[in-house]
Every structure is written in C-alpha cells, then in structure tokens.
Scaffold this motif. Sequence first.
Motif, short mmCIF file in Angstrom:
data_model
loop_
_atom_site.label_atom_id
_atom_site.label_comp_id
_atom_site.label_asym_id
_atom_site.label_seq_id
_atom_site.Cartn_x
_atom_site.Cartn_y
_atom_site.Cartn_z
N GLU A 157 0.70 -1.38 -0.11
CA GLU A 157 0.07 -0.19 -0.04
C GLU A 157 0.88 1.22 0.03
O GLU A 157 0.44 2.30 -0.46
CB GLU A 157 -1.08 -0.03 1.11
CG GLU A 157 -2.12 -1.04 1.18
CD GLU A 157 -1.79 -2.36 1.51
OE1 GLU A 157 -0.74 -2.75 1.70
OE2 GLU A 157 -2.61 -3.44 1.46
N ALA A 158 2.15 1.27 0.61
CA ALA A 158 2.96 2.29 0.44
C ALA A 158 3.16 2.53 -0.88
O ALA A 158 3.11 4.09 -1.41
CB ALA A 158 4.43 2.01 1.02
N ILE A 159 3.69 1.60 -1.48
CA ILE A 159 3.80 2.01 -3.20
C ILE A 159 2.47 2.48 -3.86
O ILE A 159 2.51 3.23 -4.84
CB ILE A 159 4.41 0.62 -3.93
CG1 ILE A 159 5.77 0.32 -3.19
CG2 ILE A 159 4.50 0.84 -5.18
CD1 ILE A 159 6.39 -0.90 -3.70
N VAL A 160 1.53 1.74 -3.56
CA VAL A 160 0.24 2.04 -4.27
C VAL A 160 -0.12 3.63 -3.76
O VAL A 160 -0.38 4.44 -4.86
CB VAL A 160 -0.96 1.28 -3.51
CG1 VAL A 160 -2.36 1.84 -3.91
CG2 VAL A 160 -0.81 -0.21 -3.98
N ALA A 161 0.18 3.81 -2.73
CA ALA A 161 -0.24 5.41 -2.21
C ALA A 161 0.83 6.33 -3.17
O ALA A 161 0.35 7.41 -3.70
CB ALA A 161 0.02 5.65 -0.91
N MET A 162 2.07 5.89 -3.07
CA MET A 162 2.79 6.78 -4.11
C MET A 162 2.39 7.00 -5.38
O MET A 162 2.46 8.24 -5.93
CB MET A 162 4.41 6.29 -4.20
CG MET A 162 5.15 5.99 -2.71
SD MET A 162 6.51 5.12 -2.65
CE MET A 162 7.66 6.23 -3.64
N LEU A 163 1.98 5.95 -6.15
CA LEU A 163 1.84 5.96 -7.46
C LEU A 163 0.38 6.68 -7.88
O LEU A 163 0.05 7.30 -8.81
CB LEU A 163 1.68 4.47 -7.94
CG LEU A 163 3.00 3.95 -7.84
CD1 LEU A 163 2.86 2.27 -8.47
CD2 LEU A 163 3.87 4.46 -9.08
N ALA A 164 -0.55 6.58 -6.56
CA ALA A 164 -1.80 7.12 -6.71
C ALA A 164 -1.50 8.82 -6.74
O ALA A 164 -2.16 9.43 -7.48
CB ALA A 164 -2.77 6.65 -5.56
N CYS A 165 -0.53 9.16 -5.75
CA CYS A 165 -0.21 10.76 -5.81
C CYS A 165 0.29 10.91 -7.13
O CYS A 165 -0.21 11.96 -7.86
CB CYS A 165 0.75 11.00 -4.76
SG CYS A 165 0.24 10.75 -3.17
N ASP A 213 14.80 0.63 2.43
CA ASP A 213 13.28 1.24 2.75
C ASP A 213 12.84 2.16 1.81
O ASP A 213 13.64 2.93 1.27
CB ASP A 213 13.58 1.77 4.20
CG ASP A 213 12.17 1.73 4.85
OD1 ASP A 213 11.89 0.86 5.69
OD2 ASP A 213 11.22 2.60 4.61
N ILE A 214 11.45 2.03 1.71
CA ILE A 214 10.64 2.93 0.88
C ILE A 214 10.88 4.26 1.40
O ILE A 214 10.80 5.37 0.50
CB ILE A 214 9.20 2.39 0.62
CG1 ILE A 214 9.55 1.57 -0.53
CG2 ILE A 214 8.09 3.48 0.57
CD1 ILE A 214 8.21 0.84 -0.73
N HIS A 271 12.85 4.60 -3.47
CA HIS A 271 12.00 5.51 -4.47
C HIS A 271 12.65 4.97 -5.88
O HIS A 271 11.60 4.81 -6.59
CB HIS A 271 12.12 6.95 -4.26
CG HIS A 271 11.26 7.43 -2.99
ND1 HIS A 271 11.13 6.94 -1.94
CD2 HIS A 271 10.32 8.38 -3.14
CE1 HIS A 271 10.31 7.65 -1.36
NE2 HIS A 271 9.84 8.60 -1.84
N SER A 272 13.80 4.95 -6.01
CA SER A 272 14.41 4.93 -7.13
C SER A 272 14.37 3.47 -7.69
O SER A 272 14.33 3.20 -8.95
CB SER A 272 15.66 5.67 -7.27
OG SER A 272 15.74 6.98 -7.15
N TYR A 273 14.94 2.68 -6.77
CA TYR A 273 15.15 1.13 -7.32
C TYR A 273 14.14 0.19 -6.74
O TYR A 273 14.28 -0.94 -6.81
CB TYR A 273 16.66 1.07 -7.07
CG TYR A 273 17.50 1.89 -7.81
CD1 TYR A 273 17.46 1.76 -9.35
CD2 TYR A 273 18.23 2.87 -7.48
CE1 TYR A 273 18.19 2.66 -10.05
CE2 TYR A 273 18.82 3.86 -8.21
CZ TYR A 273 18.82 3.92 -9.52
OH TYR A 273 19.36 4.71 -10.25
N ILE A 274 13.30 0.53 -5.85
CA ILE A 274 12.30 -0.36 -5.32
C ILE A 274 10.83 -0.05 -6.45
O ILE A 274 10.35 -0.70 -6.97
CB ILE A 274 11.67 -0.51 -4.03
CG1 ILE A 274 12.88 -0.87 -3.25
CG2 ILE A 274 10.45 -1.30 -3.80
CD1 ILE A 274 12.67 -0.94 -1.68
#
Length: 653
Positions: A148-156, A309-310, A316-319
């Motif tokens: 969900e952390a990645i989902v939130a980043m991409l949603a922004c 860690d995210i 950010h760049s490589y995960i």
Amino acid sequence: MNNTHEAIEAHLGEVRRFAPSAQFAATANATVTIYDEADADPEAFWAACARKLEWATPFTKTLDWTPPNATWFSDGTLNASVNCLDRHVAAGLGDRVAYHFVGEPEGDTRTITYQSLFEEVCRAANALSQLGVVAGDRVAIYMPMIPEAIVAMLACARLGAAHSVIFGGFTADALAHRITDADCRVVVTADGGFRRGAASGLKVNVDAALEQCPQVRSVLVVRRTGQEVSMHEGRDHWWHDLVSPQSPVHEAQAFPAEQPLYVMYTSGTTAKPKGILHTTAGYLTHVMTTHSLVFDLKADTDVVWTAADIGWVTGHSYIVYGPLCNGATSVLYEGVPDAGGKDRWWRIVEDYGVTILYTAPTTIRTLMKWGDEFPLAHDLTSLRLLGSVGEPINPEAWMWYREVIGKGHCPIVDTWWQTETGGIMATPLPGVTATKPGAAMRAFPGISIDVVDQDGQSVGNGGGGFLVVNKPWPGMTRGIWGDPERYAETYWSQVPGRYFAGDGAKLDDDGDLWILGRIDDVMNVSGHRLSTAEVEHALVAHEAVAEAAVVGASDETTGQAVVAFVTLRSGFDASEVLVDNLRALVAQMIGPIAKPKRILVTPELPKTRSGKIMRRLLRDVAEHRSLGDTTTLLDPSVLSMIDDLMRATPSDD
Ligand code: WTA
C-alpha cells in the motif's frame, strides 16, 4: 583524513582488479561503446533514453540550464503512473508479477501483478481525489514496507500530487516538521508495521504529530497489524472503507515534464532537514536507464531485490520508479534481516529466485558477521549480479559479497549517488567495466564527474579532493523545498557552476574513482544520513545540557556511529540515568537510528579562539587516534582531558 580513507590507502597498494565478466559481455544491456557515444553528445544520449518513456506530448527541448536551475524535456507531457503501470498492462504484461511481497511474519506473502497494482492504484487515486487531493498538492506517506505504500505513492503521481514519504522509523516530532515544511494536507499511514517480531505503532505517531499540524484535513489508514488505534471522526478513514470500494478505473491526466513528483527529506549540515525536490520526466529517465544498464535488467526473467526502505531514496528509485518503468519483477520485504532466523534473507533469495540483489554495506557487514553458514545453507545460484549503495564499502565486505554470496561469478556494482542526484551517478557497468573492491570506478554514461581541489582544479590521476558533477543531469534535484537560496549555496557555490556533492573522492593511478565519504558535518550511520547539528539540537533540548558536540566515529558494522560530547548546566551532575535519558530524547526527537552510541559528559568542549567547537579533533578522540594539530585551540588541555576521560569511561552500549 578519515579511517575509510586510510583503509583504502592501505588497500590501494595491493588492489585487485576483476576484468568485466565475459558471461555478461555477450548479452549485456550496456555496450562497450556506450561511454564514448554518451560523451560525444550527453544531451542526445539522455533524450534517446527519455524517448523510451510514454509521452502524451513528445518533448522537443532537451535541457534548459540557467545555473543553478535545470529543466529537462520541459515541453513534453506525461503521467508517471501511466509509465509505471498502464503501458505495461496495455502491452499485455498485466499478469507479470510487479512485487513478491514478503511480510516480516513468516508465511505472510502476497503476489502483486501489474494488473492488480494498476487497479489498486486507480482505486487509491479515486479515493485521494475524493479527499480533495489535486495536482500540485503534497501528500505525506508514513508507512511500513507494505504494498500500500507503493500504491499510495503511485496514486499521488497519477493525480499530479507530490508525495513526501517519511521513513517509518521517524518519530512524531520529525514527522510533524516534515508535514509542516511541505504543507501536506493529507497523510497516508497504517496502524503500524512489523519490526523485529513486534507490531510498531505508526498511527499513534501521526496522531501526536498532527497536534502540531492543524492544516492536515484527512488521514488514510491501512490496517496492517490489527492493533487498537483511535480514529478521529471526520479526519481519519480506513483504507478498506475508503479505497477498496472505489472503481478500479481512473483516467490519468498528463502533466508537464517538470511536474513535482516527490519531496524527500534528508539531512544536511544544519539541524533543519532539507526537502529534496524531484520532478517527473528527468527523474524517471534517469532511474529507468540506470536500473536497466547498471543492473543489466532482463525484465522478463529477472527478480530484483533492492533491500532498502521505501522511506529513503534508494527505495523510491530502485524499488518503485526504476523497476516499474522497466516492467521488472521485484521482491518487497517488510522486515529486518534476521526476523525468523539469521538465514531469512537467503531463504528469500532461494524462495523467489532473486537474480539481482542491491543493498548497503552495513547490511553486508552484518550478514558477514553472522557467519557463512547461513548463506551456505541455501541455494543462491539464481543470483547473477550484486549491488552496493549508501556508503563506502570496505574491500573485505566487497570480497565477502563477491566470494560467499556471488560465488565469484556475480559482478559487483558499487553505486555512488545521493538523494539529491535522484539516481546512480558513478558505478561500473556489468560486462563492460572492470571492478575493484571498494571503488565506484567511473561516472555513468552521460554523467560528467570530476575530483577537484579547493580551487576547483582537477586533481588528476593519483590525486584526492572533492567530488563534483560538471554538468546538469536529468535526475538532479530541482531544489530544496521552499529554500532556493540554500539550494544554490549548498550545491552550486563551492565550485561555481558545478554540483558540489559534499563527498571526498580519489582517482587512483588508473583513473578509477574511489569515494571516501562525507567531508562535511553529515554522518552516515548504517547508510542513513544524519546531521551532527540535528543530533546536537536534540541534546541541547534537555534541561541538563549546556552544550553538545556530535561526531560520526568510524564503526565496524554501521560505518559510522554517533558519538556525542556534552557539557552540563550548573546544578546537574553526570549519571548513567542522565546519559540514558539523553539517548532516549534523541530517539524520541529524531528516531532510534540517531541514538548516540556513546555520550561522554565532559566539563568543557575544545574550542578555537573564536569559539568554534573543533569537531575534527573530537572525532580523533572518538576514534582513539593520536590527537592532531591542537594549536588553534584556546586551551589544548581541554582536549587531552576529554581524551583521558574517553579512554577511562567504558562504552555505554
Ligand atoms: C554516501 C543514498 C561511498 C555518500 C543513495 C553520499 C556512498 C551519501 C555511496 C548519500 C557509495 C552513497 N560509496 N559512499 N557507493 N553511495 N554514499 O542521500 O556519502 O541517503 O553523499 O543517498 O551516501 O546518501 P543518501
């Protein structure tokens, strides 16, 4: 000169050099001519890389450089989330795994395909829109390492809003400062995360932070651990109530190439962390290209594990952005390396057939300390490339990584870069560049790096000095959030017109690049950047402390450790309880990673005649070195007294 430097010096006499891997050379993404091609016309090189993104409006301009401000591809438009998701789904890759999520509790795993990630990002974008998030806003994300952390980043990103991800190890004060500085109005968080077998609390920190941030109107909360949390009526929403019922379709809009993508706070030389701003197209171009060439990514077969860690730029760049732009499959692991046993990492490599492993030297040294039996008990033959990032890697750890983990056949890429650079700047290229244990070797194609002296003159082969970048590059930060002067001054004024990295470096006789570590008041503890001033600031917040001086002293495992020297106000006495309280205060104000390993209470601090604390000499004391030149001190006896005290006091960890 610090210890890293000395270790490298000592090693340079008998440096081993490994020729580029023949096995890679045959199929490498990078060709032997790539350096020359990029050097001939760096802008054309980057423009060709940028054309591999999907543009709504193709760009016609490449670089616009008015020092210290650069824009790249500025008349093009695109959407970052479309580049990470929609285009792969449209190309028929919806069933490809984007993430193998491995939670810290054993057996807690999820497989997330590009299709399912795309749908969840659309739902989250719809939910954030409902909360009023629009293009140009900032959204704070304070999450454990869960999908969900990645989902939130991409949603922004999908909405054209910039995210500001705050490392889950930071406490309420640090969180409040970052939320306020970027003026975030929405926070995405979780009840907590799993760390070392226990459920840590995150929502509780958000609640405390928001007492200082009245501008925040909505909080979105993922239920991760099931712990009890308080939900504020009207402000707080559960993810499963607000996001899950949304439509899995969201029509993405295109934004200008220079649309802010994120702000990431990092420590500088003052107590105030800086919000490093990254924008969209240049950043994506940089991380997509480096992820492909440095790791020799074969997106249809590789399984990439960037064990970071995210909450940091490496995540950010490589995960997230590099792998997703390339349509790669990654492992996302929530926990610490020894959760469930000291072989947990190697089990993950074996279970998922990890082919590319990228992590920090501090972790490599920890895994090495635990012993060879743990990796040797597992089948690691899937591994084909190993990477290192975040701090200088000592040759011993490099060799262990190569021999014990890589079985002597995996190339090692030691990648130098920074939050500010966005992506990798110096590294060998597998199949093309030779490697040496401990050397970052050379600049990435299209990047121009030099090592210069005080006057900005190149030191040439065999010389040491300051690391600078000669020309703008696509992933470079576009500034410090809200502080253009500090940006110009910190990075572009030391050597006018060139980017000043704040690292010392050396070119060996072959012209290969060695990074020696920070030359300023920034410490590097387990690959995390901390400012000495930030920790000092926390210490003097205690009523008993009159003055504090903090240094980063070299440490076998963590690279550097925080060592603090404090003087007390009258009426207060040194005691074990006080030292414990001070350490707890730093942990509370900044986060556990900033906790001093040692705190020495001393009657005075060594100062120059003009009243400046001589941290350089305190570092000698902390590292048990013979004391350097003390003639500039007002009272040299203060230093010898501290030195005696340091030697006489048992370490308090
Ligand atoms: C250090 C992490 C030596 C350096 C990506 C830099 C390194 C700081 C290396 C940035 C490396 C990073 N060798 N030192 N391969 N990579 N560093 O912003 O001192 O968290 O300035 O970015 O880490 O840390 P940051």
